[in-house]
Design a protein around this motif. Structure first.
Motif, PDB file in Angstrom:
ATOM      1  N   GLU A   1      43.916  30.243  23.868  1.00  0.00           N
ATOM      2  CA  GLU A   1      44.272  31.565  23.353  1.00  0.00           C
ATOM      3  C   GLU A   1      44.460  31.547  21.840  1.00  0.00           C
ATOM      4  O   GLU A   1      44.139  32.521  21.156  1.00  0.00           O
ATOM      5  CB  GLU A   1      45.555  32.061  24.024  1.00  0.00           C
ATOM      6  CG  GLU A   1      45.971  33.454  23.596  1.00  0.00           C
ATOM      7  CD  GLU A   1      47.203  33.932  24.339  1.00  0.00           C
ATOM      8  OE1 GLU A   1      47.755  34.986  23.971  1.00  0.00           O
ATOM      9  OE2 GLU A   1      47.633  33.236  25.283  1.00  0.00           O
ATOM     10  N   GLY A   2      44.959  30.416  21.314  1.00  0.00           N
ATOM     11  CA  GLY A   2      45.242  30.375  19.890  1.00  0.00           C
ATOM     12  C   GLY A   2      44.258  29.553  19.076  1.00  0.00           C
ATOM     13  O   GLY A   2      43.515  30.087  18.255  1.00  0.00           O
ATOM     14  N   LEU A   3      44.203  28.248  19.326  1.00  0.00           N
ATOM     15  CA  LEU A   3      43.444  27.340  18.476  1.00  0.00           C
ATOM     16  C   LEU A   3      41.981  27.183  18.872  1.00  0.00           C
ATOM     17  O   LEU A   3      41.124  26.957  18.017  1.00  0.00           O
ATOM     18  CB  LEU A   3      44.116  25.959  18.494  1.00  0.00           C
ATOM     19  CG  LEU A   3      45.552  25.899  17.955  1.00  0.00           C
ATOM     20  CD1 LEU A   3      46.154  24.538  18.236  1.00  0.00           C
ATOM     21  CD2 LEU A   3      45.557  26.191  16.464  1.00  0.00           C
ATOM     22  N   ARG A   4      41.688  27.263  20.182  1.00  0.00           N
ATOM     23  CA  ARG A   4      40.337  26.956  20.650  1.00  0.00           C
ATOM     24  C   ARG A   4      39.803  28.026  21.602  1.00  0.00           C
ATOM     25  O   ARG A   4      39.623  27.796  22.797  1.00  0.00           O
ATOM     26  CB  ARG A   4      40.339  25.599  21.375  1.00  0.00           C
ATOM     27  CG  ARG A   4      40.387  24.387  20.484  1.00  0.00           C
ATOM     28  CD  ARG A   4      39.097  24.213  19.682  1.00  0.00           C
ATOM     29  NE  ARG A   4      37.894  24.258  20.486  1.00  0.00           N
ATOM     30  CZ  ARG A   4      37.389  23.229  21.162  1.00  0.00           C
ATOM     31  NH1 ARG A   4      37.991  22.050  21.113  1.00  0.00           N
ATOM     32  NH2 ARG A   4      36.278  23.355  21.853  1.00  0.00           N
ATOM     33  N   PRO A   5      39.525  29.209  21.104  1.00  0.00           N
ATOM     34  CA  PRO A   5      38.974  30.238  21.998  1.00  0.00           C
ATOM     35  C   PRO A   5      37.620  29.858  22.568  1.00  0.00           C
ATOM     36  O   PRO A   5      37.176  30.441  23.565  1.00  0.00           O
ATOM     37  CB  PRO A   5      38.882  31.477  21.099  1.00  0.00           C
ATOM     38  CG  PRO A   5      38.880  30.955  19.702  1.00  0.00           C
ATOM     39  CD  PRO A   5      39.700  29.703  19.721  1.00  0.00           C
ATOM     40  N   ASP A   6      36.942  28.883  21.945  1.00  0.00           N
ATOM     41  CA  ASP A   6      35.634  28.457  22.435  1.00  0.00           C
ATOM     42  C   ASP A   6      35.723  27.368  23.493  1.00  0.00           C
ATOM     43  O   ASP A   6      34.700  26.994  24.079  1.00  0.00           O
ATOM     44  CB  ASP A   6      34.788  27.948  21.273  1.00  0.00           C
ATOM     45  CG  ASP A   6      35.427  26.721  20.604  1.00  0.00           C
ATOM     46  OD1 ASP A   6      36.665  26.745  20.418  1.00  0.00           O
ATOM     47  OD2 ASP A   6      34.703  25.765  20.293  1.00  0.00           O
ATOM     48  N   LEU A   7      36.914  26.833  23.741  1.00  0.00           N
ATOM     49  CA  LEU A   7      37.071  25.765  24.732  1.00  0.00           C
ATOM     50  C   LEU A   7      36.867  26.357  26.131  1.00  0.00           C
ATOM     51  O   LEU A   7      37.514  27.328  26.516  1.00  0.00           O
ATOM     52  CB  LEU A   7      38.467  25.144  24.627  1.00  0.00           C
ATOM     53  CG  LEU A   7      38.759  23.999  25.596  1.00  0.00           C
ATOM     54  CD1 LEU A   7      37.874  22.787  25.300  1.00  0.00           C
ATOM     55  CD2 LEU A   7      40.237  23.613  25.534  1.00  0.00           C
ATOM     56  N   ARG A   8      35.972  25.747  26.894  1.00  0.00           N
ATOM     57  CA  ARG A   8      35.669  26.271  28.223  1.00  0.00           C
ATOM     58  C   ARG A   8      36.488  25.517  29.271  1.00  0.00           C
ATOM     59  O   ARG A   8      36.620  24.299  29.205  1.00  0.00           O
ATOM     60  CB  ARG A   8      34.170  26.145  28.499  1.00  0.00           C
ATOM     61  CG  ARG A   8      33.339  26.826  27.402  1.00  0.00           C
ATOM     62  CD  ARG A   8      31.899  27.017  27.796  1.00  0.00           C
ATOM     63  NE  ARG A   8      31.241  25.772  28.184  1.00  0.00           N
ATOM     64  CZ  ARG A   8      29.984  25.701  28.628  1.00  0.00           C
ATOM     65  NH1 ARG A   8      29.279  26.821  28.755  1.00  0.00           N
ATOM     66  NH2 ARG A   8      29.444  24.543  28.941  1.00  0.00           N
ATOM     67  N   LEU A   9      37.006  26.279  30.249  1.00  0.00           N
ATOM     68  CA  LEU A   9      37.835  25.712  31.310  1.00  0.00           C
ATOM     69  C   LEU A   9      37.230  26.027  32.667  1.00  0.00           C
ATOM     70  O   LEU A   9      36.931  27.198  32.961  1.00  0.00           O
ATOM     71  CB  LEU A   9      39.260  26.286  31.263  1.00  0.00           C
ATOM     72  CG  LEU A   9      40.063  26.089  29.980  1.00  0.00           C
ATOM     73  CD1 LEU A   9      41.450  26.693  30.135  1.00  0.00           C
ATOM     74  CD2 LEU A   9      40.155  24.616  29.623  1.00  0.00           C
ATOM     75  N   LEU A  10      37.077  24.990  33.475  1.00  0.00           N
ATOM     76  CA  LEU A  10      36.579  25.150  34.840  1.00  0.00           C
ATOM     77  C   LEU A  10      37.568  24.486  35.778  1.00  0.00           C
ATOM     78  O   LEU A  10      37.817  23.278  35.666  1.00  0.00           O
ATOM     79  CB  LEU A  10      35.195  24.513  34.994  1.00  0.00           C
ATOM     80  CG  LEU A  10      34.606  24.526  36.411  1.00  0.00           C
ATOM     81  CD1 LEU A  10      34.360  25.952  36.879  1.00  0.00           C
ATOM     82  CD2 LEU A  10      33.315  23.705  36.472  1.00  0.00           C
ATOM     83  N   ALA A  11      38.150  25.265  36.676  1.00  0.00           N
ATOM     84  CA  ALA A  11      39.083  24.736  37.676  1.00  0.00           C
ATOM     85  C   ALA A  11      38.358  24.649  39.005  1.00  0.00           C
ATOM     86  O   ALA A  11      37.701  25.612  39.426  1.00  0.00           O
ATOM     87  CB  ALA A  11      40.309  25.631  37.797  1.00  0.00           C
ATOM     88  N   THR A  12      38.444  23.494  39.678  1.00  0.00           N
ATOM     89  CA  THR A  12      37.721  23.310  40.941  1.00  0.00           C
ATOM     90  C   THR A  12      38.675  22.925  42.050  1.00  0.00           C
ATOM     91  O   THR A  12      39.707  22.289  41.824  1.00  0.00           O
ATOM     92  CB  THR A  12      36.650  22.204  40.802  1.00  0.00           C
ATOM     93  OG1 THR A  12      37.285  20.921  40.821  1.00  0.00           O
ATOM     94  CG2 THR A  12      35.849  22.375  39.528  1.00  0.00           C
ATOM     95  N   SER A  13      38.290  23.314  43.267  1.00  0.00           N
ATOM     96  CA  SER A  13      39.104  22.982  44.431  1.00  0.00           C
ATOM     97  C   SER A  13      38.294  23.216  45.691  1.00  0.00           C
ATOM     98  O   SER A  13      37.310  23.964  45.699  1.00  0.00           O
ATOM     99  CB  SER A  13      40.381  23.832  44.470  1.00  0.00           C
ATOM    100  OG  SER A  13      41.110  23.562  45.637  1.00  0.00           O
ATOM    101  N   ALA A  14      38.724  22.571  46.759  1.00  0.00           N
ATOM    102  CA  ALA A  14      38.124  22.833  48.065  1.00  0.00           C
ATOM    103  C   ALA A  14      38.889  23.931  48.795  1.00  0.00           C
ATOM    104  O   ALA A  14      38.319  24.728  49.529  1.00  0.00           O
ATOM    105  CB  ALA A  14      38.110  21.561  48.906  1.00  0.00           C
ATOM    106  N   THR A  15      40.203  23.981  48.590  1.00  0.00           N
ATOM    107  CA  THR A  15      41.041  24.991  49.249  1.00  0.00           C
ATOM    108  C   THR A  15      42.070  25.459  48.246  1.00  0.00           C
ATOM    109  O   THR A  15      42.895  24.684  47.776  1.00  0.00           O
ATOM    110  CB  THR A  15      41.771  24.389  50.468  1.00  0.00           C
ATOM    111  OG1 THR A  15      42.489  23.236  50.049  1.00  0.00           O
ATOM    112  CG2 THR A  15      40.801  24.016  51.561  1.00  0.00           C
TER     113      THR A  15
END
Length: 805
Positions: free
Chosen positions: A133-147
């Motif tokens: 939100e502040g320093l790295r708006p270009d940083l991409r985040l991917l959260a993974t899970s099975a359930t």
């Protein structure tokens, strides 16, 4: 999964964040990172999963680990200048982010298996969102899970949910409930034998901890058994993840639930149990407790049987209990010790975490308790995190252990302090409860020695600032035989001192009377079998089973009083309290442990009075002596309060104890309490001027027609007047008290003083009841007056008829 890779990368390109939900075995841990462009960091909840994921991706590329794909875990790092994808543990990435909030050079962070809800993973997610939100708006985040509850997580990330439906092999379900009185290990062993007969491949068995694994292994000694848990040396972990030549039983903890594929598995045996972190703030104990798994975890475990072919799952609980399982695991942030989290938040600049976006925010109470510990350790002060606190955070340890390492290195040398702290941070390195014996074994050489030496080397490097441990990454490891020590590793009492620096509240002294029961400085009693019953112990690990009167020591070192005093906070003060009587003494103590005491000749009067009040309120009014006068007055006042209310005082036990300071007088001991004039004390509570009407409203005695002044009985719910029948001849108006509000109930007595009738309506008694009483008693008492007309007969106090003179 390959068909969905374009959709996943497209979602990240368009939104910067996304949630990937895919069944186990579809390749979300290994195929997705390879498809992501740029520099990728994959965060795994466990070291074993991090190493395995990196190894699998490197194999897919036909490369060794450390080239395109590498990993970094505590004490072990394999990366190079060519590494594009690095798999790390969540805790390590938190440290790296604290050192470099921009995560320079990283394009995408993939948070794997977020459904497990580990504390480090939840914190990492909050910090990454804040950095983005502040320093790295270009940083991409991917959260993974099975359930996972994907909608809530997607709302937090602000990105879409990408769901991948894979063609899963069917898994047949069988329930194997425990027999009456059967321990979980026996049930699991029975279910495992059934699974071995039902399938031709390997059997993966889920158990809550290492102790259960070893007990089940002993029950299945006629089969090829392989263990898989985080305490194993890397070589044995890797062996469990390779195919076997014969049918195997793989006994695993929760590390095998996700991210790992154990090849050849055709059946899963699920104990239905797992270990969760819990903290007992009142007793100062924290640790792991055994709980039932959630439905999501049970599904995840069962899925391991169908990764490569149709399989079977054997669940060690009754079928009807399946519907009662919680839906998802309870987030660790709700139950764990939050001291380390509090330090990380302080270093980040938001001590209460309110500036962050949380999946589940930390509970305010436990977080405040963590900050109190940090203040006591010198990591926080009124202005925020101190330099000492930042140094502690850089070590990558729990703040208590960081304090032990920093202060212990000055006392016993950095080498010895690091050796002890490495065991305190991973008590699975030693098999027994004797910390000194465990350290001697590690120094001589055990299967765990290599792992221990790597961690010792990392801690020494972090202390001196010579290694990368201070920069937010992990030390590569080594033999652990390097310098930096200012004291010998065999220094007597070193293990106890370092342990006591970490947990001063767990310094314990053996209780008088023999046996291996110790009182800890925090006031908790613990048993310590098998340690030789030294006078003092420094306890590293202790737990308490639900409902147990005492805790049990799992790891400790023998200590002495001088060492205990050096590590803990010794106080000396005058104490005046109630212990069956007033006790006044000067006490030197270490927390709840009394070191020395002597009587106080002239304790302060106010302290004595406070002790007497406390004793009275604890022991109750039985410490006073209520004579008949006091009892009667209390009963009369009680009636007035019930009928008229204020200002007439309540005189029940609670009310009298609440006002004791007003009538206690100069009592200084238990004997003085017994000498208090309770009647006079009660009279001090009377309201004025209303008290002038006390005897009018509730008299002690009532004059009856015979002229006798008969004592009234206020002991019941109402007021009774016990009087002989002959004394009330001619009396037709029932008497009343409290200005006519309370009727008096007459207990009419025989000449012998026994009740013959009870009435609140004298006129009705004379008309309908007296004849029966007369006929029954005149023959029994022929010398007494039994007139036919009691309304006209003169009353008399003399029972026997007198002869005329």
């Amino acid at each position: 999964m390959r068909a969905a890779l374009d959709e996943i990368t497209g979602a990240l390109d368009a939104h910067g964040t996304a949630v990937l939900v895919a069944p186990p075995g579809t390749g979300k841990t290994t195929l997705v990172p390879l498809a992501l462009p740029g520099s990728v960091v994959v965060a795994e909840p466990r070291r074993l999963a991090a190493r395995a994921a990196a190894t699998r991706m490197a194999a897919l590329l036909g490369e060794p680990v450390g080239r395109t794909v590498g990993y970094s875990v505590r004490g072990d790092r394999r990366v190079s200048r060519d590494t594009r994808i690095e798999v790390v543990t969540s805790g390590l990435l938190v440290r790296r982010l604290q050192h470099d909030p921009e995560l320079s050079g990283v394009d995408t962070v993939m948070l794997d298996e977020v459904h497990e809800r580990h504390l480090d993973a939840d914190l990492l997610l909050a910090l990454l969102l804040d950095a983005r939100e502040g320093l790295r708006p270009d940083l991409r985040l991917l959260a993974t899970s099975a359930t996972v509850a994907s909608s809530a997580l997607a709302g937090l990330l602000g990105g879409p949910v990408v769901s991948v439906d894979a063609e899963a092999f069917p898994v047949e379900e069988t329930h194997v409930p425990p027999l009456r009185g059967e321990r979980v290990e026996a049930t699991v062993a029975r279910a495992t034998r059934a699974a071995l007969s039902a399938v031709e491949g390997d059997v993966l068995v889920f158990l809550p901890g290492v102790g259960e694994i070893r007990r089940v292994a002993a029950m299945l000694s006629d089969h090829e058994v392989v263990e898989l848990h985080g305490r194993l040396p890397l070589e044995r972990q890797s062996a469990a993840l390779r195919p076997g030549s014969a049918q195997r039983v793989v006994l695993a903890t929760a590390v095998a639930e996700s991210s790992l594929t154990v090849p050849g598995v055709r059946a899963v045996v699920d104990s239905g149990l797992s270990r969760m972190s819990r903290v007992d703030h009142r007793r100062g104990m924290s640790g792991l407790v055994t709980v039932r798994v959630s439905a999501a975890v049970a599904t995840q475990r069962a899925g391991r049987a169908g990764r490569e072919a149709p399989g079977r799952v054997f669940r060690c609980w009754p079928a009807h209990e399946q519907a009662t399982l919680p839906r998802f695991p309870e987030p660790e942030i709700r139950t764990a010790d939050l001291t380390r989290l509090a330090l990380e938040l302080a270093v980040w600049g938001t001590p209460d975490g309110s500036a962050l976006s949380w999946w589940d925010a930390p509970p305010p109470g436990p977080l405040a308790a963590g900050r109190e510990v940090l203040t006591a350790l010198g990591a926080l002060d009124a202005s925020g995190v101190t330099e000492r606190g930042r140094a502690m955070a850089r070590l990558g340890l729990h703040p208590r252990l960081a304090r032990a390492l920093l202060d212990g290195s000055r006392a016993v040398g950095s080498r010895t302090a690091a050796e002890v702290v490495a065991v305190l941070d991973d008590d699975g390195l030693v098999p027994g409860a004797d910390l000194d014996a465990g350290l001697r074994a590690l120094r001589s050489g055990t299967p765990s020695s290599a792992r221990w030496r790597r961690e010792v080397g990392r801690l020494e490097s972090a202390l001196t600032g010579d290694g990368p441990g201070g920069s937010g990454s992990e030390h590569r490891g080594g033999s652990g035989n390097g310098g930096g020590s200012r004291g010998g590793s065999g220094r007597r009492g070193a293990a106890a001192l370092v342990t006591a620096l970490a947990h001063p509240e767990r310094i314990g002294r053996r209780r008088a009377g023999g046996g291996a029961v110790y009182l800890l400085a925090n006031g908790t009693a613990v048993e310590a079998p098998g340690l030789g019953e030294p006078e003092w112990l420094a306890v590293a690990v202790a737990d308490r089973a639900p409902g147990a009167a005492q805790g049990k020591v799992r790891l400790a070192a023998a200590a002495d009083e001088d060492l205990a005093a050096a590590a803990g906070t010794v106080t000396e003060e005058d104490e005046v309290h109630w212990d069956g009587d007033v006790v006044a003494r000067r006490v030197r103590r270490l927390g709840a442990i009394v070191l020395r005491e002597r009587p106080l000749a002239k304790p302060p009067a106010e302290a004595v009075r406070a002790a007497v009040l406390a004793g009275l309120r604890r022991g109750g009014l039985s410490l006073l002596r209520f004579d008949p006068r006091a009892t009667a007055l209390r009963q009369r006042l009680d009636l007035l309060h019930r009928v008229l209310g204020e200002p007439w005082p309540a005189v029940d036990d609670d009310a009298l104890l609440a006002t004791a300071e007003h009538w206690l007088g100069g009592a200084r001991s238990r004997a003085d309490l017994a000498r208090i004039d309770v009647t006079a004390a009660l009279r001090t509570l009377l309201p004025w001027p209303e008290a002038t009407r006390l005897d009018e409203l509730v008299p002690e005695r009532l004059t009856v027609p015979s002229g006798s002044a008969v004592r009234l009985d206020y002991s019941g719910d109402g007021v009774a007047l016990p009087v002989k029948v002959q004394e009330v001849f001619g009396w037709t108006d029932t008497p009343t008290l409290v200005d006519g509000r309370v009727p008096v109930v007459l207990h009419l007595l025989s000449p012998a003083g026994r009740p013959v009738a009870v009435t609140a309506d004298l006129r009705s008694f004379w008309e309908t009841g007296y004849a029966t009483v007369r006929s029954e008693l005149r023959g029994r008492y022929p010398k007494h007056r039994w007139p036919e007309d009691p309304l006209t007969a003169p009353p008399t106090r003399h029972s026997i008829q007198r002869k005329p003179r």
